[in-house]
Scaffold this motif. Sequence first.
Motif, PDB file in Angstrom:
ATOM      1  N   PHE A 179      21.669  59.091 106.833  1.00  0.00           N
ATOM      2  CA  PHE A 179      20.233  58.892 106.955  1.00  0.00           C
ATOM      3  C   PHE A 179      19.822  57.484 106.540  1.00  0.00           C
ATOM      4  O   PHE A 179      20.466  56.847 105.706  1.00  0.00           O
TER       5      PHE A 179
ATOM      6  N   TYR B 293      13.746  59.737 105.781  1.00  0.00           N
ATOM      7  CA  TYR B 293      13.565  61.154 106.095  1.00  0.00           C
ATOM      8  C   TYR B 293      12.269  61.414 106.850  1.00  0.00           C
ATOM      9  O   TYR B 293      11.763  62.531 106.852  1.00  0.00           O
ATOM     10  N   THR B 294      11.712  60.387 107.502  1.00  0.00           N
ATOM     11  CA  THR B 294      10.495  60.557 108.274  1.00  0.00           C
ATOM     12  C   THR B 294      10.803  60.381 109.757  1.00  0.00           C
ATOM     13  O   THR B 294      11.819  59.790 110.123  1.00  0.00           O
ATOM     14  N   GLN B 295       9.895  60.892 110.609  1.00  0.00           N
ATOM     15  CA  GLN B 295      10.150  60.869 112.045  1.00  0.00           C
ATOM     16  C   GLN B 295       8.947  60.410 112.868  1.00  0.00           C
ATOM     17  O   GLN B 295       8.788  60.804 114.022  1.00  0.00           O
TER      18      GLN B 295
ATOM     19  N   PRO C  85      12.766  68.086 103.899  1.00  0.00           N
ATOM     20  CA  PRO C  85      14.222  68.099 103.843  1.00  0.00           C
ATOM     21  C   PRO C  85      14.820  69.438 104.266  1.00  0.00           C
ATOM     22  O   PRO C  85      15.866  69.471 104.929  1.00  0.00           O
TER      23      PRO C  85
ATOM     24  N   ILE D  31      14.813  69.469 107.976  1.00  0.00           N
ATOM     25  CA  ILE D  31      15.853  68.580 108.489  1.00  0.00           C
ATOM     26  C   ILE D  31      17.215  69.247 108.377  1.00  0.00           C
ATOM     27  O   ILE D  31      18.038  69.195 109.307  1.00  0.00           O
ATOM     28  N   ARG D  32      17.471  69.893 107.262  1.00  0.00           N
ATOM     29  CA  ARG D  32      18.746  70.577 107.073  1.00  0.00           C
ATOM     30  C   ARG D  32      18.950  71.639 108.154  1.00  0.00           C
ATOM     31  O   ARG D  32      20.053  71.798 108.686  1.00  0.00           O
TER      32      ARG D  32
ATOM     33  N   SER E 149      23.154  58.845 102.699  1.00  0.00           N
ATOM     34  CA  SER E 149      21.812  58.339 102.964  1.00  0.00           C
ATOM     35  C   SER E 149      21.631  56.998 102.284  1.00  0.00           C
ATOM     36  O   SER E 149      22.127  56.788 101.174  1.00  0.00           O
TER      37      SER E 149
ATOM     38  N   ARG F 171      19.112  54.618 100.445  1.00  0.00           N
ATOM     39  CA  ARG F 171      17.841  54.611  99.735  1.00  0.00           C
ATOM     40  C   ARG F 171      17.694  53.271  99.015  1.00  0.00           C
ATOM     41  O   ARG F 171      18.664  52.525  98.845  1.00  0.00           O
TER      42      ARG F 171
ATOM     43  N   VAL G  29      16.963  65.997  97.127  1.00  0.00           N
ATOM     44  CA  VAL G  29      16.980  65.911  98.584  1.00  0.00           C
ATOM     45  C   VAL G  29      18.413  65.895  99.104  1.00  0.00           C
ATOM     46  O   VAL G  29      18.744  66.563 100.096  1.00  0.00           O
TER      47      VAL G  29
ATOM     48  N   LEU H 172      20.049  68.598 101.748  1.00  0.00           N
ATOM     49  CA  LEU H 172      20.652  68.193 103.013  1.00  0.00           C
ATOM     50  C   LEU H 172      22.156  68.432 103.039  1.00  0.00           C
ATOM     51  O   LEU H 172      22.784  68.284 104.090  1.00  0.00           O
TER      52      LEU H 172
END
Length: 347
Positions: A108, A111-113, A121, A124-125, A138, A140, A155, A159
């Motif tokens: 990742f 975590y936004t779309q 989350p 998303i999972r 991910s 970060r 998070v 995930l």
Amino acid sequence: MLPDRDVLLLRQSQHLLLTEEREPTMAKHRIDRRTLLRGLAGSTVAVSAASLTGVAPACASDGESNGHLIPRGQMGIQLYSVRDKIAQVGFAPVFEELSRIGYREVEFAGYTQGAAGPITPTQIRQLLDDNGLKAAGSHRGLADFRTNLELELDVAETLGMPAIGTAQAPTGNRTIAGYQAAAAEFNAWGAAAAARGIKLYQHNHTIEFSFAVDRPDVRLYDLFLELTDPRYVYLEMDILWAYGGARKYPGFRPVDYVNAQPHRYPMFHVKDGVPLPDPQQGNSYLDVEFGAGVIPFAEFFDELKGRGRFEFLWEQDTAPNAQPNPPGSLGAAERSYQRMVELRGAR
């Protein structure tokens, strides 16, 4: 603004799938997904990895056998490579396409779309599970770890990712003292992550291979490895930027770092590139689709010790025209995946 051609094709593909499931007898009269995906591939000319490496392509199968340069079940993608599509249509259709292409791991980059709206989350999972995908890690920010470490780890657990990291340099203070302070932070974050069964990692660009401004005989990457606890702090080698570091700050071979401490490198960014005219410019290379550059991946992977313990994540930061949001990014993802498959058996 109207959605671009890739987005329209992607939505058509989604609609086609649903139609095929509801009306299998009518689907044969409609355009098939392979035709749509040829559209998604855009206008970039496909180049065979075999032609670029001078080796014959291997026959790819779902099963694994000893000797593969890239184990197929460990081939993934850094989602930053398709960030434009995630922002336009969301995780669900993008995950579907990545799974169809053959990717099994995703890393990742947030975590936004975007236009697809809020997503949690947990949601998303579910999308990962629905598409047979696993979260490898991910990226970060350092500020996220400084202010919200436990939330970031929550998070990561949701995930199902075994690792979480950052693509930022350990610090902007390129002195010995600066790296000592940064290493202390990473050790503390890594210990907290390890307590929850998660690995903390740092992803390199070229600057990490430069030298301390107050000790020009000390390479910062070496210093970070020395100062961080191998039980708690891991590295994600971006292969292209490591080669960029070797070109810009000579004196090392990227693969030697991995072979010296293979347990500290759970994943790679498999990123290809071409050298910039000035070795001191930027990261020293411009990234391109996998197989269209000059990085000697067959040689690099063949020299790895302990093959099979790594995740191989394709990434392309920029499109060939260097626009910030790559047009045709799903097409690039598919072509790059196929070239990685071809390279699997190269010896």
